[in-house]
Design a protein around this motif. Structure first.
Motif, PDB file in Angstrom:
ATOM      1  N   ALA A   9       0.767  -1.465   0.070  1.00 43.20           N
ATOM      2  CA  ALA A   9      -0.078   0.118  -0.122  1.00 43.20           C
ATOM      3  C   ALA A   9       0.742   1.159  -0.150  1.00 43.20           C
ATOM      4  O   ALA A   9       0.490   2.314  -0.651  1.00 43.20           O
ATOM      5  N   GLY A  10       1.927   1.249   0.677  1.00 45.93           N
ATOM      6  CA  GLY A  10       2.622   2.392   1.070  1.00 45.93           C
ATOM      7  C   GLY A  10       3.513   2.808  -0.386  1.00 45.93           C
ATOM      8  O   GLY A  10       4.310   3.895  -0.476  1.00 45.93           O
ATOM      9  N   GLY A  11       4.223   1.498  -0.806  1.00 54.65           N
ATOM     10  CA  GLY A  11       5.312   1.917  -2.014  1.00 54.65           C
ATOM     11  C   GLY A  11       6.559   1.835  -1.582  1.00 54.65           C
ATOM     12  O   GLY A  11       6.883   1.575  -0.314  1.00 54.65           O
ATOM     13  N   ASN A  12       7.401   2.172  -2.456  1.00 59.62           N
ATOM     14  CA  ASN A  12       8.753   2.114  -2.354  1.00 59.62           C
ATOM     15  C   ASN A  12       9.375   3.226  -1.194  1.00 59.62           C
ATOM     16  O   ASN A  12       8.737   3.967  -1.048  1.00 59.62           O
ATOM     17  N   VAL A  13      10.189   2.624  -0.410  1.00 59.31           N
ATOM     18  CA  VAL A  13      10.803   3.579   0.581  1.00 59.31           C
ATOM     19  C   VAL A  13      12.309   3.718   0.241  1.00 59.31           C
ATOM     20  O   VAL A  13      13.056   2.922   0.049  1.00 59.31           O
ATOM     21  N   ASN A  14      12.627   4.881   0.302  1.00 58.03           N
ATOM     22  CA  ASN A  14      14.001   5.566   0.246  1.00 58.03           C
ATOM     23  C   ASN A  14      14.585   5.878   1.400  1.00 58.03           C
ATOM     24  O   ASN A  14      13.799   6.569   2.469  1.00 58.03           O
TER      25      ASN A  14
END
Length: 291
Positions: A9-14
């Motif tokens: 749900a939140g997608g990619n994290v950098n």
């Protein structure tokens, strides 16, 4: 990265992100771990995407950015991605990076004056889906003393070094090992930027399916010299494949004093004009030395 930070749900994290920065240095020694195994809410696997452990965004361009002496591991996407924007970046330096088990290695887009030196990339757990090292649509590029290894992989979807729409570049003193895919890809980019004034060599490759693939319309003065390639009895690949997609390609392309052995053929030539092959050793291949 802590457990359960990246979810569907939140997608990619950098982990580290910057934008339109001037005179920025991120240096080690130090290690950044993406903790891919701990992201149990993510089912997308490894990605070749516009994210990563260190991400540089751009609307006005980044200038004089240095990433040095860092270990980067276990990213679900890229180790480094300096992204394209509305303006080109200038003077980006990547030096002494050690990259392990990431979806893709360092990628730098739309940059004038790029140095990628003393970088070690290793797919230790058979997870890479992208390239080992990729400058994309960059001008005035130096790649030197880089090693791309696939010590834990059975096949490599991407290239060890992908020169995608690169102009005015030197690639020297490189080692590519166990890369069951393409060693170096020289190709016109998706923005129709043609490879121009690229000098490759010296260097070595072992265990690659293709040493080089050169294609994409116009190849503007490409020189490959003193590269030693061993296919380890690969029956479906070539040391150097010129115009491998059957599209009409024009040079000039020069191949000097290279070695290609234990491939299907040492050099495969399809549809190209203005090609010179000078010296070299193309023996012990399963088929022809030059086909």
């Amino acid at each position: 990265l802590a457990d359960a930070q990246q979810t569907n749900a939140g997608g990619n994290v950098n982990i580290i992100a910057f934008k339109d920065r001037t005179n920025l240095t991120i240096t080690g020694g130090g290690e950044i771990d993406g903790n891919a195994a701990g992201q149990t809410g993510w089912t997308g696997g490894r990605l070749q995407t516009d994210g990563g452990l260190i991400v540089g965004h751009s609307t006005q361009g980044n200038t004089n950015v240095r990433l040095e002496r860092l270990t980067l591991r276990n990213s679900l996407s890229n180790a480094v991605w300096v992204r394209a924007g509305n303006a080109r970046s200038n003077y980006i330096y990547l030096d002494k990076l050690r990259v392990f088990a990431c979806g893709e290695g360092p990628v730098v887009e739309d940059t004038n004056h790029l140095w990628m030196t003393d970088i070690y990339v290793d797919d230790t757990t058979d997870v890479m889906v992208g390239d080992g090292i990729e400058p994309s649509d960059c001008d005035y590029v130096v790649i030197d003393r880089c090693i791309c290894n696939a010590s834990g992989a059975t096949s490599m979807p991407g290239s060890a070094i992908d020169l995608f729409g690169v102009r005015y570049a030197t690639v020297s003193n490189f080692v590519i090992r166990n890369w069951a895919g393409i060693g170096i890809d020289i190709n016109t980019s998706s923005d129709a930027i043609e490879p121009t004034e690229i000098v490759v060599g010296p260097g070595s490759m072992d265990g690659v399916q293709y040493g080089f693939i050169l294609k994409g319309g116009k190849l503007n003065n490409i020189k490959i010299s003193s590269v030693v390639m061993d296919g380890n009895d690969n029956a479906t690949g070539y040391g150097i494949a010129v115009a491998s997609d059957d599209a009409e390609t024009t040079g000039p392309v020069t191949i000097d004093n290279c070695t290609a052995r234990r491939f299907e053929a040492g050099i495969l030539i399809k549809t190209i004009s203005d090609l010179s092959i000078n010296g070299g050793t193309y023996i012990d291949n399963l088929g022809a030395g030059i086909q």
